[in-house]
Write a protein that holds these residues in place. Structure first.
Motif, PDB file in Angstrom:
ATOM      1  N   UNK A  14     107.220  22.940 102.705  1.00 11.29           N
ATOM      2  CA  UNK A  14     108.801  23.430 103.031  1.00 11.29           C
ATOM      3  C   UNK A  14     109.405  24.009 101.765  1.00 11.29           C
ATOM      4  N   UNK A  15     109.195  23.309 100.634  1.00  8.55           N
ATOM      5  CA  UNK A  15     109.826  23.751  99.389  1.00  8.55           C
ATOM      6  C   UNK A  15     109.268  25.239  98.942  1.00  8.55           C
ATOM      7  N   UNK A  16     107.916  25.550  99.212  1.00 10.29           N
ATOM      8  CA  UNK A  16     107.540  26.859  99.223  1.00 10.29           C
ATOM      9  C   UNK A  16     108.002  27.920  99.895  1.00 10.29           C
ATOM     10  N   UNK A  17     107.912  27.480 101.340  1.00  5.93           N
ATOM     11  CA  UNK A  17     108.633  28.305 102.332  1.00  5.93           C
ATOM     12  C   UNK A  17     110.187  28.698 101.905  1.00  5.93           C
ATOM     13  N   UNK A  18     111.002  27.674 101.308  1.00  8.03           N
ATOM     14  CA  UNK A  18     112.088  27.984 100.775  1.00  8.03           C
ATOM     15  C   UNK A  18     112.356  29.142  99.856  1.00  8.03           C
ATOM     16  N   UNK A  19     111.264  29.003  98.823  1.00 17.47           N
ATOM     17  CA  UNK A  19     111.273  30.177  97.799  1.00 17.47           C
ATOM     18  C   UNK A  19     110.977  31.534  98.476  1.00 17.47           C
ATOM     19  N   UNK A  20     109.972  31.727  99.362  1.00 15.16           N
ATOM     20  CA  UNK A  20     110.034  32.732 100.048  1.00 15.16           C
ATOM     21  C   UNK A  20     110.802  33.417 101.007  1.00 15.16           C
ATOM     22  N   UNK A  21     111.593  32.464 101.862  1.00 12.57           N
ATOM     23  CA  UNK A  21     112.943  33.076 102.288  1.00 12.57           C
ATOM     24  C   UNK A  21     113.953  33.380 101.502  1.00 12.57           C
ATOM     25  N   UNK A  22     114.210  32.640 100.427  1.00  9.42           N
ATOM     26  CA  UNK A  22     115.165  33.026  99.295  1.00  9.42           C
ATOM     27  C   UNK A  22     114.769  34.565  98.762  1.00  9.42           C
ATOM     28  N   UNK A  23     113.623  34.952  98.499  1.00 13.45           N
ATOM     29  CA  UNK A  23     113.120  36.015  97.931  1.00 13.45           C
ATOM     30  C   UNK A  23     113.179  37.297  99.053  1.00 13.45           C
TER      31      UNK A  23
END
Length: 314
Positions: free
Chosen positions: A16-25
């Motif tokens: 979920x944290x990795x996905x958060x970084x992806x969405x932020x980018x």
């Protein structure tokens, strides 16, 4: 197996944290330099604080548990195997081969190792020897090679100065020193008003590294560099299959470990590659896609092999 289920929940949290970084980018939050800022801040500030916070409060005898022998030689052998395979088949340049070796041997002992040691093994201190080994031995060696190969020159002075350039190592060594002093005097010697902000800053390291990794996934496709595909799957196999087998053989036949200690050594050897490797690749701007793909596939396959080990040895 409630412990195994809890560990799988840990993998879910990380995803979920990795996905958060992806969405932020994807949403362009933080601008085009956000990933670089997160990587650099984690490398120079947060991660050293994290190492200090963990090791300073760890018992000195736990830090240097005999299981460090298994962790060291299983990692060393896997790294050597990759370098041999690279020489025979992949023919990568020195800097890229160094990233490959680190991808093969570097354990995700923080953000995945700690929850697994807690939920499956019941003792988070079991990752302490791995933290010391990686930060005091493999990381300085790997970063020294990257330093030399990317600058195009070999300098004995630079090599000797290399530990001074490694904030992670400095933080780890300071933590070990505080642990030893605290054990000697009988109480924790760092006042709360100093330790608490260090611990607070350290707690930001893992999410920053994970989000930076997620940001790196935006705009790129896994295995986009077709020439790296054999090396990427080799790295994942070495990390998640070969390394646990070596750890079992060393633990059982050389060290004579049985029961919980044997189980712990093998489970920890099956941890995926640490996101730190991508952090190092980004720091020196070498092997970025290779590091990212190796970490990704190692992380995806690691829960499967940890589950198999739990069934066989747990």
């Amino acid at each position: 197996m409630p412990g195994l289920l809890s560990a799988m929940e840990g993998f879910c949290v990380i995803g979920i944290v990795i996905a958060t970084g992806y969405v932020a980018a994807r949403m362009r939050i933080g601008g085009p330099t956000a990933q670089m800022v997160l990587n650099r801040f984690s490398f120079f500030v947060s991660s050293p604080c994290l190492m200090f916070a963990i090791l300073s409060k760890e018992k000195i005898f736990e830090i240097f548990h005999s299981s460090i022998v298994v962790a060291f030689f299983s990692a060393l052998l896997v790294g050597v195997v990759f370098l041999i395979l690279n020489r025979l088949f992949f023919h990568m340049k020195a800097a890229d081969a160094t990233i490959g070796a680190l991808n093969s041997l570097y354990l995700n002992s923080n953000n995945i190792g700690l929850p697994i040691a807690t939920y499956i093994l019941g003792n988070p201190a079991l990752v302490a020897p791995i933290l010391v080994m990686q930060q005091a031995v493999f990381t300085p060696i790997g970063l020294t090679v990257l330093d030399v190969t990317t600058k195009g020159k070999v300098s004995a002075k630079e090599i000797l100065k290399q530990p001074l350039h490694q904030p992670l190592l400095i933080g780890s060594l300071l933590g070990i020193v505080v642990s030893a002093i605290s054990a000697k005097v009988g109480y924790f010697v760092v006042p709360d008003c100093i330790y608490d902000p260090i611990d607070m800053i350290g707690n930001s390291a893992v999410p920053m590294i994970l989000m930076a990794f997620g940001m790196s996934l935006h705009g790129t496709k896994p295995l986009q560099d077709k020439s790296n595909i054999p090396a990427v799957f080799t790295v994942a196999a070495l990390k998640n299959i070969v390394m646990p087998i070596i750890a079992f053989l060393l633990s059982y036949f050389v060290m004579g470990f049985r029961g919980a200690t044997l189980y712990a050594c093998v489970v920890l050897a099956a941890l995926p590659t640490g996101q730190n490797v991508y952090n190092y690749a980004a720091r020196y701007n070498v092997g970025l896609s290779f590091a990212r793909d190796g970490i990704l596939f190692s992380t995806l396959s690691s829960p499967i092999f940890i589950a198999i080990i739990a069934v066989l040895l747990g």
